[in-house]
Design an enzyme around this catalytic site. Structure first.
Site, PDB file in Angstrom:
ATOM      1  N   TYR A  80      51.157 -52.507  47.106  1.00 21.13           N
ATOM      2  CA  TYR A  80      51.100 -51.965  45.634  1.00 21.13           C
ATOM      3  C   TYR A  80      52.485 -51.827  44.684  1.00 21.13           C
ATOM      4  CZ  TYR A  80      49.182 -48.963  41.560  1.00 21.13           C
ATOM      5  OH  TYR A  80      48.616 -48.715  40.322  1.00 21.13           O
ATOM      6  N   SER A 127      53.773 -49.667  37.377  1.00 20.33           N
ATOM      7  CA  SER A 127      53.277 -48.360  37.736  1.00 20.33           C
ATOM      8  C   SER A 127      54.920 -47.621  38.170  1.00 20.33           C
ATOM      9  CB  SER A 127      52.539 -48.330  39.180  1.00 20.33           C
ATOM     10  OG  SER A 127      52.641 -47.345  39.824  1.00 20.33           O
ATOM     11  N   SER A 145      36.361 -50.994  32.435  1.00 23.48           N
ATOM     12  CA  SER A 145      35.195 -50.150  32.681  1.00 23.48           C
ATOM     13  C   SER A 145      35.370 -48.722  32.779  1.00 23.48           C
ATOM     14  CB  SER A 145      34.372 -50.701  33.863  1.00 23.48           C
ATOM     15  OG  SER A 145      34.907 -50.465  35.085  1.00 23.48           O
ATOM     16  N   ARG A 146      36.398 -48.149  33.314  1.00 23.61           N
ATOM     17  CA  ARG A 146      36.662 -46.704  33.670  1.00 23.61           C
ATOM     18  C   ARG A 146      38.313 -46.571  33.545  1.00 23.61           C
ATOM     19  NH1 ARG A 146      34.512 -46.011  39.632  1.00 23.61           N
ATOM     20  NH2 ARG A 146      35.888 -48.094  39.847  1.00 23.61           N
ATOM     21  N   GLY A 186      39.763 -54.720  33.859  1.00 20.25           N
ATOM     22  CA  GLY A 186      39.471 -53.607  34.374  1.00 20.25           C
ATOM     23  C   GLY A 186      39.305 -52.670  33.325  1.00 20.25           C
ATOM     24  N   ILE A 197      48.401 -40.329  36.852  1.00 23.09           N
ATOM     25  CA  ILE A 197      47.292 -40.384  35.790  1.00 23.09           C
ATOM     26  C   ILE A 197      46.004 -39.912  36.280  1.00 23.09           C
ATOM     27  CG2 ILE A 197      46.245 -41.400  33.814  1.00 23.09           C
ATOM     28  CD1 ILE A 197      49.178 -41.206  33.574  1.00 23.09           C
TER      29      ILE A 197
END
Length: 240
Positions: A151, A138, A11-12, A9, A184
């Site tokens: 999640y 998280s 890319s961003r 993950g 974040i």
């Protein structure tokens, strides 16, 4: 021998910041993405083009193993010594209204993705007696958040897996740690009521991806060799 770090993950957002930071630390970054090649290429450009793009869906074990095996076949005698399991998605809903597909998709990417990526990389780390595994957890995995049962379950599972795996591989010079960010400022937190949430955070603001990336850089460094099986919270004091 080059030092290679795989960021899933990447890319961003947090993944991009980690890739840039590890590039600054002398790693050739392997930027995983599943669909957005343009953003992955942008991340690689921020790393001076010194790395590679690896396109695969971490939730697909066959696809993941094939991509990693292909990389290894093109890099004889080298190995991926650092993996940052950062890929993840949110599909928020109260449990009573949560579609089954949203439950499985979040678990498959975050928790099964951790297994699919990490398991095939472990033998080489064990052979070379060095490895750094960083799992993105998280605050949801530590305290649970309403509307995020899926999640929270996925991130809580990652935390438990981190602690277990750390004990399995410590004697081989491999450390396994997790980072548990709070809020974040990334695409993942777009749409949240930032003004209201900041009132719950003792430092009074959202964190930045770069602040998370600095912690990753420390955990992969030689100075962190005695730190394993830990969860580092980066949340501005948001614990309860």
């Amino acid at each position: 021998m080059n030092k290679y770090a795989l960021i899933t993950g990447g890319s961003r957002g947090i993944g991009r910041a980690i890739a840039v930071r590890l590039h600054q630390e002398g790693y050739r970054v392997l930027i995983n993405y599943s669909s957005n090649e343009t953003e992955a290429q942008n991340t690689l450009s921020l790393c001076g083009g010194e790395g590679e793009l690896l396109c695969f869906d971490v939730s697909d074990s066959v696809q993941t193993h094939a991509a990693l095996a292909d990389w290894q076949s093109r890099h004889d005698g080298e190995y991926i010594s650092v993996v940052v399991n950062n890929a993840g998605i949110r599909r928020d809903s109260v449990m009573a209204l949560m579609p089954e597909s949203d439950w499985h998709r979040v678990i498959d990417i975050t928790l099964s993705g951790f297994y699919n990526v990490t398991q095939p990389l472990l033998p080489a780390m064990q052979l070379h007696k060095f490895g750094r595994i960083i799992n993105m957890a998280s605050v949801s995995g530590l305290k649970g958040l309403p509307g995020q049962t899926n999640y929270s379950a996925a991130k809580g599972g990652v935390i438990a897996a981190t602690k277990a795996l750390a004990q399995e591989v410590a004697r081989r010079g491999i450390t396994v740690n997790a980072i548990a960010p709070g809020f974040i400022k990334t695409d993942m937190t777009e749409g949240l009521d930032e003004a209201a949430l900041k009132k719950l955070i003792p430092v009074g603001r959202f964190g930045t991806p770069e602040e998370v990336a600095h912690a990753v850089a420390f955990l992969v460094s030689p100075q962190a060799a005695y730190i394993t099986g830990n969860v580092i919270s980066i949340n501005g004091g948001l614990y309860t």
